[in-house]
Scaffold this motif. Structure first.
Motif, short mmCIF file in Angstrom:
data_model
loop_
_atom_site.label_atom_id
_atom_site.label_comp_id
_atom_site.label_asym_id
_atom_site.label_seq_id
_atom_site.Cartn_x
_atom_site.Cartn_y
_atom_site.Cartn_z
N ILE A 256 0.86 -1.18 0.00
CA ILE A 256 0.00 0.00 0.00
C ILE A 256 0.90 1.23 0.00
O ILE A 256 1.75 1.39 0.89
N ALA A 257 0.75 2.08 -1.02
CA ALA A 257 1.49 3.34 -1.05
C ALA A 257 0.80 4.34 -0.14
O ALA A 257 -0.43 4.39 -0.05
N VAL A 258 1.60 5.15 0.54
CA VAL A 258 1.07 6.17 1.47
C VAL A 258 1.95 7.41 1.39
O VAL A 258 3.05 7.39 0.83
N LEU A 259 1.46 8.48 1.98
CA LEU A 259 2.27 9.65 2.27
C LEU A 259 2.61 9.59 3.75
O LEU A 259 1.72 9.52 4.60
N ALA A 260 3.91 9.61 4.06
CA ALA A 260 4.38 9.41 5.42
C ALA A 260 5.04 10.68 5.94
O ALA A 260 5.91 11.24 5.27
N GLU A 261 4.64 11.09 7.13
CA GLU A 261 5.22 12.28 7.76
C GLU A 261 5.64 11.94 9.17
O GLU A 261 4.79 11.62 10.02
N GLN A 262 6.96 11.97 9.43
CA GLN A 262 7.42 11.68 10.80
C GLN A 262 7.08 12.85 11.69
O GLN A 262 7.16 14.01 11.29
N MET A 263 6.68 12.56 12.92
CA MET A 263 6.18 13.59 13.83
C MET A 263 7.09 13.80 15.03
O MET A 263 6.69 14.42 16.01
N THR A 264 8.33 13.31 14.98
CA THR A 264 9.23 13.51 16.11
C THR A 264 9.81 14.91 16.11
O THR A 264 10.04 15.50 17.17
N VAL A 265 10.09 15.46 14.90
CA VAL A 265 10.56 16.84 14.77
C VAL A 265 9.66 17.51 13.74
O VAL A 265 9.69 17.17 12.56
N VAL A 266 8.84 18.44 14.20
CA VAL A 266 7.84 19.09 13.36
C VAL A 266 8.21 20.57 13.25
O VAL A 266 8.66 21.17 14.23
N PRO A 267 8.03 21.19 12.04
CA PRO A 267 7.42 20.64 10.85
C PRO A 267 8.36 19.70 10.11
O PRO A 267 9.58 19.76 10.27
N SER A 268 7.76 18.82 9.29
CA SER A 268 8.55 17.87 8.51
C SER A 268 7.86 17.63 7.18
O SER A 268 6.70 18.00 6.99
N PHE A 269 8.57 17.00 6.26
CA PHE A 269 8.02 16.73 4.94
C PHE A 269 7.14 15.49 4.94
O PHE A 269 7.38 14.53 5.69
N GLY A 270 6.14 15.49 4.06
CA GLY A 270 5.47 14.26 3.69
C GLY A 270 6.31 13.56 2.64
O GLY A 270 6.82 14.19 1.71
N ARG A 271 6.49 12.25 2.79
CA ARG A 271 7.30 11.48 1.86
C ARG A 271 6.51 10.27 1.36
O ARG A 271 5.64 9.76 2.05
N VAL A 272 6.84 9.82 0.16
CA VAL A 272 6.17 8.66 -0.42
C VAL A 272 6.78 7.40 0.20
O VAL A 272 8.01 7.27 0.28
N ALA A 273 5.92 6.49 0.62
CA ALA A 273 6.37 5.26 1.26
C ALA A 273 5.43 4.12 0.87
O ALA A 273 4.34 4.35 0.33
N THR A 274 5.84 2.90 1.16
CA THR A 274 4.98 1.74 0.98
C THR A 274 4.94 0.94 2.28
O THR A 274 5.92 0.94 3.05
N VAL A 275 3.81 0.29 2.51
CA VAL A 275 3.61 -0.56 3.68
C VAL A 275 3.15 -1.93 3.19
O VAL A 275 2.27 -2.01 2.33
N PRO A 276 3.74 -3.03 3.69
CA PRO A 276 3.26 -4.35 3.28
C PRO A 276 1.80 -4.55 3.69
O PRO A 276 1.41 -4.19 4.81
N THR A 277 1.00 -5.12 2.80
CA THR A 277 -0.40 -5.37 3.12
C THR A 277 -0.53 -6.33 4.30
O THR A 277 -1.51 -6.28 5.05
N ALA A 278 0.45 -7.20 4.49
CA ALA A 278 0.44 -8.12 5.61
C ALA A 278 0.81 -7.43 6.92
O ALA A 278 0.71 -8.02 7.99
N GLY A 279 1.25 -6.18 6.85
CA GLY A 279 1.64 -5.43 8.04
C GLY A 279 3.14 -5.26 8.12
O GLY A 279 3.91 -6.06 7.58
N GLY A 280 3.57 -4.19 8.79
CA GLY A 280 4.99 -3.92 8.95
C GLY A 280 5.29 -2.45 8.85
O GLY A 280 4.40 -1.64 8.58
N ASP A 281 6.53 -2.09 9.07
CA ASP A 281 6.93 -0.69 9.06
C ASP A 281 6.96 -0.15 7.63
O ASP A 281 7.20 -0.89 6.67
#
Length: 692
Positions: A256-281
């Motif tokens: 599954i493609a997503v837009l990923a934004e890390q929230m540890t240091v804000v503001p931050s960029f949205g980045r393109v990422a993929t997640v396994p449909t079976a689950g995972g990081d």
């Protein structure tokens, strides 16, 4: 351009390509100034460019959110009219009338067809049963109380959402059955995406864990459509530091493609990422690009190009091009994302299917239009603004790269009016909102209005903007931030804005440095108020929907109250009220001697009217020159999406104010009456209202 020309604006958006790549549907919105509303229709164009686009629906109401059926024979869309919101399906290419599948009191969006074409999933707000009072009110006009059980209970433009979160429904497309509420949650659910086998939907929402409202980090979930566990949210990721939104399944269903934004240091960029449909990081695919992949305008889920590539938009030094990135593991071997389509423009809408790429783009000299790209050849499919541009031709701004006082360079633009050679030209310095956005290389109605009145317009993307690196974006975190400290709001960003003005004045001797005004809205209003307090070089300033008191915003005045602490390095207003006070422009109101124009909307929930009230009160008590206008029944988005007549009136007020202080042309005589102006400013010459 004159303010009344706002009524001539026609804008395409949300292009969608049929599954076989032969046809494109696009939403076309026009301003109806007489009726004081917007009307939108669906237009259809052949992808081969054999003819221009034509209307598919009448456009007397508001049609939007088109979605093609998997076989391309039908089109689903949402229609809003007279307080009702309907989901309709209509045949395309053969006779037939639209069929209403859902009729709701709340808007309908996020339309998605099941792979077999028998079901549509969609979003709509749904009242929470548990939010109702234990005892219903009796007869009369009293309304029941509203229970607030989490942070961020309201949203600008929507009102209270805590007791009516956005849910996901499904409805059959071939049989007349009512929609079924598939899943409702304590928090809003994002637009659904079908798995290729049609068994589940991917949605993004805040996880159901204790104190989730303190972070509002969105996780990716799967929801079974039928069976024993239908409607249950199943999180796919365990980590809780990255928001994952805008899901899209790979054709083979494994990722599954997503837009990923890390929230540890804000503001931050949205980045393109993929997640396994079976689950995972998530696997982030665009980290090496170091550009914002979640642009404010035209934001959508990444588009799959087969199983091994994704198409997405980025913000890059004012432009908004399309990029592609491999998803087959090559990212680990150092293959970077590559540009697909760019130029000095902003691509504000796009879609692709079967080798056909549809784009809506705009440039500094031209309003948005629809085009198609096939076999590397781009063909224009609409000319919606041709007549407008014959009367209001676009002018190319000059792009300057200017040294920043904070290091590096910033992008600056200068747009000159059409005036006789040798004339001294008054100047308006415009500051964008956000601050986490950018001024795009796009046609902007306000800049056309200002140059039409004889002003040169200067604007820039200072530190804190997107369009450059993430370090550039994070440069205005507070100096007190324990991680990634910066200069704070009003630090290097303010220096950049003044450096942009200095560079433009030095670049063009015709610019009149004795007649310079500054204006901006939201964060741009913050900067306008702050600069008026910091320097006396401006002859007038217009501060609109401004964030003037950051402390009162974070105390609960804003719909975003509780979020500012992330942008301020995790420091809350309880920990460091002195920080919020020091950064607030209203704190420095005594230093303002520039004539001020304050504009605000009564229903603004992002920067509530008290933000303008506080500044107006301070300036009145100080005996300073100030004018204040309040717009009824409008929110934070007045300048872009407010009622057409209010938009016209707003432009007239601004032009009249600066004409009196800078010498530009006032609005055309009689225009205020045509625009429906019925407001009365409060000026420094009036006594204050008596307390009730």
């Amino acid at each position: 351009m004159q303010p009344a020309d706002i009524g001539r604006l026609v804008t395409p958006s949300s292009p969608r390509v049929s599954p076989d790549g032969t046809r494109i549907v696009v939403v076309v919105t026009r301003v109806d100034l007489e009726a004081d509303r917007y009307r939108s229709a669906l237009w259809l164009a052949p992808a081969d460019g054999s003819r221009t686009a034509r209307p598919l629906t009448a456009g007397e109401v508001s049609d939007a959110n088109p979605a093609w059926s998997p076989d391309g024979s039908r089109l689903a869309f949402a229609r809003s009219s007279e307080g009702r919101h309907r989901l309709l399906v209509m045949p395309v290419g053969e006779p037939g009338e639209p069929v209403v599948l859902a009729d709701r009191a709340e808007p309908v969006g996020g339309l998605a067809w099941s792979p077999d074409g028998t079901t549509l999933a969609f979003n709509s707000r749904e009242p929470r049963p548990e939010a109702a009072p234990m005892t219903a009110p009796g007869e009369g006009t009293s309304k029941p109380p509203r229970r607030i059980d989490r942070l961020f209970p309201k949203l600008d433009g929507e009102g209270w959402i805590v007791d009516r979160p956005r849910a996901v429904f499904v409805v059959a497309t071939d049989t007349p059955t009512p929609p079924r509420l598939l899943v409702a949650h304590r928090y809003d659910l994002g637009a659904p995406a079908w798995s290729p086998d049609g068994r589940a939907l991917a949605v993004s929402t805040v996880r159901d864990v204790p104190d989730a409202d303190l972070t509002m980090i969105e996780a990716l979930h799967l929801v079974d459509v039928d069976g024993e566990h239908a409607g249950e949210l199943r999180p796919l990721t365990a980590e809780l530091t990255t928001s994952l939104t805008h899901p899209s399944f790979s054709p083979d269903g494994t990722r599954i493609a997503v837009l990923a934004e890390q929230m540890t240091v804000v503001p931050s960029f949205g980045r393109v990422a993929t997640v396994p449909t079976a689950g995972g990081d998530p696997t982030v695919l665009t980290r090496g690009l170091d550009r914002q992949a979640s642009p404010m305008v035209g934001l959508r889920a990444p588009v799959w190009r087969g199983d091994d590539e994704l198409l997405f938009a980025v913000e890059d030094h004012g432009t908004q091009p399309l990029y592609r990135v491999r998803t087959d593991g090559s990212v680990g071997s150092g293959v970077p994302p590559e540009p697909v389509l760019g130029g000095t423009r902003a691509i504000v809408g796009y879609d692709e299917a079967a080798g056909t790429l549809a784009v809506v783009s705009t440039s500094p000299t031209e309003r948005p239009e629809l085009a198609v790209v096939r076999d590397g050849v781009e063909t224009r499919l609409t000319a919606l603004s041709a007549g407008f541009h014959r009367d209001v031709p676009g002018t190319e701004p000059e792009h300057l790269r200017v040294p920043s006082p904070g290091g590096g360079e910033i992008d600056v633009w200068l747009l000159r009016p059409r005036v006789p050679a040798g004339d001294r030209v008054p100047v308006l310095l415009s500051v964008h909102g956000g601050p986490m956005t950018q001024y795009p290389t796009a046609w902007f109605d306000e800049f056309a209005l200002w140059t039409g009145a004889g002003y040169a317009v200067v604007w820039c993307n200072p530190h804190g903007s997107t369009g450059d690196t993430e370090a550039f974006l994070q440069a205005i975190r507070p100096t007190e931030a324990p991680e990634v400290p910066g200069t704070g709001w009003g630090g290097v960003d303010a220096d950049d804005v003044l450096a942009a003005l200095d560079a433009a004045l030095a670049h063009d001797p015709a610019l009149d440095n004795a007649h310079v005004g500054v204006l901006g809205g939201s964060y741009g209003g913050f900067m306008t108020t702050l600069l008026a307090a910091r320097t006396d070089r401006f002859a007038a300033a217009c501060s609109e929907r401004a964030a003037n008191n950051l402390l009162s915003l974070e105390w609960g005045g804003s719909d975003a109250a509780g979020f500012f602490r992330f942008e301020f390095g995790g420091l809350t207003h309880l920990d460091r009220p002195d920080l919020y006070t020091r950064l607030s422009p209203v704190t420095h109101a005594a230093d303002i001697r520039t004539p001020m124009l304050l504009l605000h909307s009564d229903e603004d929930l992002r920067c509530p009217p008290e933000q303008a009230d506080q500044l107006y009160l301070a300036l009145r008590l100080l005996g300073r020159e100030v004018e204040y206008w309040r717009f009824p029944d409008e929110g934070h988005d007045l300048s872009r999406g407010g009622s057409p007549r209010h938009r016209v009136t707003r432009a007239e007020i601004i032009l009249d104010f600066f004409a009196r202080h800078l010498g530009g042309a006032p609005p055309a005589a009689g225009a205020a009456a045509a625009g429906g102006a019925s407001l009365t400013p409060r000026s420094a010459g009036e006594p204050p209202p008596r307390p009730g």
